[in-house]
Design a protein around this motif. Structure first.
Motif, PDB file in Angstrom:
ATOM      1  N   ALA A  85      37.410  26.666  39.511  1.00 36.62           N
ATOM      2  CA  ALA A  85      38.189  27.256  38.231  1.00 36.62           C
ATOM      3  C   ALA A  85      39.185  28.381  38.561  1.00 36.62           C
ATOM      4  N   GLN A  86      39.329  28.813  39.856  1.00 36.91           N
ATOM      5  CA  GLN A  86      40.478  29.637  40.330  1.00 36.91           C
ATOM      6  C   GLN A  86      39.807  31.248  40.218  1.00 36.91           C
ATOM      7  N   PHE A  87      38.743  31.239  40.001  1.00 40.47           N
ATOM      8  CA  PHE A  87      38.421  32.609  39.699  1.00 40.47           C
ATOM      9  C   PHE A  87      38.063  33.287  41.041  1.00 40.47           C
ATOM     10  N   VAL A  88      38.198  32.844  42.227  1.00 38.86           N
ATOM     11  CA  VAL A  88      38.211  33.046  43.695  1.00 38.86           C
ATOM     12  C   VAL A  88      39.488  32.414  44.269  1.00 38.86           C
ATOM     13  N   ASN A  89      40.269  33.219  44.677  1.00 43.47           N
ATOM     14  CA  ASN A  89      41.708  32.938  45.364  1.00 43.47           C
ATOM     15  C   ASN A  89      41.600  32.246  46.667  1.00 43.47           C
ATOM     16  N   GLY A  90      40.483  32.821  47.482  1.00 41.42           N
ATOM     17  CA  GLY A  90      40.352  32.351  48.838  1.00 41.42           C
ATOM     18  C   GLY A  90      39.162  32.932  49.400  1.00 41.42           C
ATOM     19  N   ILE A  91      38.715  32.016  50.570  1.00 41.69           N
ATOM     20  CA  ILE A  91      37.669  32.455  50.966  1.00 41.69           C
ATOM     21  C   ILE A  91      37.921  32.341  52.713  1.00 41.69           C
ATOM     22  N   VAL A  92      37.657  33.742  53.297  1.00 40.33           N
ATOM     23  CA  VAL A  92      37.536  33.715  54.703  1.00 40.33           C
ATOM     24  C   VAL A  92      36.363  33.683  55.299  1.00 40.33           C
TER      25      VAL A  92
END
Length: 269
Positions: A85-92
């Motif tokens: 849902a794009q509540f998170v922009n990215g994961i490292v």
């Protein structure tokens, strides 16, 4: 003359720093937090450490005007849905040889730290596997980049993070971030944390800014897990980790892992 960047061009973002326990996720969390603090235009950065139901609550919260950095190790029930849902922009995502992570857990949490008296071999094994399960679930997604700090070192890992995030920063700023979080600097920081009274720390254990605790950094980049774990422990762990063997193929040989760091989510519109 180029106009200065605006907050409309660089909207607030939410970054999750996940990873197998004792794999370098604390390093990733701190460098991502610091990079966002330096990124133009200036924005406040908020951060927290969350797992389980709390992680669900955090990743599904409405993003305000601040950049938001979250540290976690294992998946929560709604984590992938929030990513979709794009509540998170990215994961490292920090990944390391799981046997080395396990040996580090045994030393850190089972044999040394008084605050983790509930840990044992099975606990450590379960937490490492929990991180591998999350790695399996997010592998291959465009919003995820994997780093192996222990294999690649600080400079190359930081370069991968900067490129993945799509940041444009002066080389001297990037060098300053790298130097701030070298193994030696973090080891000294952990020693200073040990000198603090419990009331100055988060839950009497962790530094509230870096989330580090006393003795957090010990051996650094090298760990001889074959001599640190017993033969029985190695046999049990080898069987448990066999399902994740493809994740352990480093670099370009790891299928589905985002080692290529194509231009990332934090770039001007």
């Amino acid at each position: 003359m180029t106009d200065p960047l605006t907050t409309a061009q660089y909207p607030a973002v939410r970054v999750v720093c996940a990873g197998v326990v004792r794999s370098g996720s604390m390093w990733a969390f701190n460098v991502v937090r610091r990079l966002l603090e330096l990124a133009p235009p200036e924005r406040h950065v908020s951060w927290q450490w969350a797992e389980g139901a709390e992680l669900d609550s955090v990743v599904w919260s409405t993003l305000g005007s601040d950049h938001h950095v979250i540290k976690c190790h294992e998946e929560s029930g709604g984590f992938l849905s929030a990513l979709d849902a794009q509540f998170v922009n990215g994961i490292v995502f920090s990944l390391r040889d799981p046997m080395a992570s396990l040996a580090s857990c045994m030393e850190q949490f089972v044999n040394r730290e008084p605050f983790s008296h509930h840990w044992n071999f099975e606990t450590a094994l379960g937490h490492v596997e929990g991180g591998l399960q999350l790695a399996r679930r997010v592998a291959g997604r465009a919003e995820v980049a994997f780093v192996d700090l222990h294999r690649d070192g600080e400079a190359a890992s930081l370069e991968r993070v900067v490129e993945f995030m799509g940041l444009t920063l002066a080389p001297e700023l990037i060098d300053a971030v790298r130097e701030q979080f070298t193994f030696s600097e973090m080891r000294e920081r952990a020693a200073r944390i040990a000198e603090q009274p419990p009331e100055a720390l988060l839950n009497g254990i962790n530094d509230p800014v870096t989330f580090m605790h006393a003795n957090h950094v010990d051996k650094g980049t090298r760990r001889d897990w074959r001599s640190e774990l017993t033969a029985e422990q190695i046999a049990v762990a080898t069987e448990r980790f066999a399902a994740y063997a493809d994740l352990m193929s480093s670099g370009a040989d790891a299928p589905g892992l985002r080692w290529d760091t194509k231009p990332g989510f934090f770039a001007a519109a």
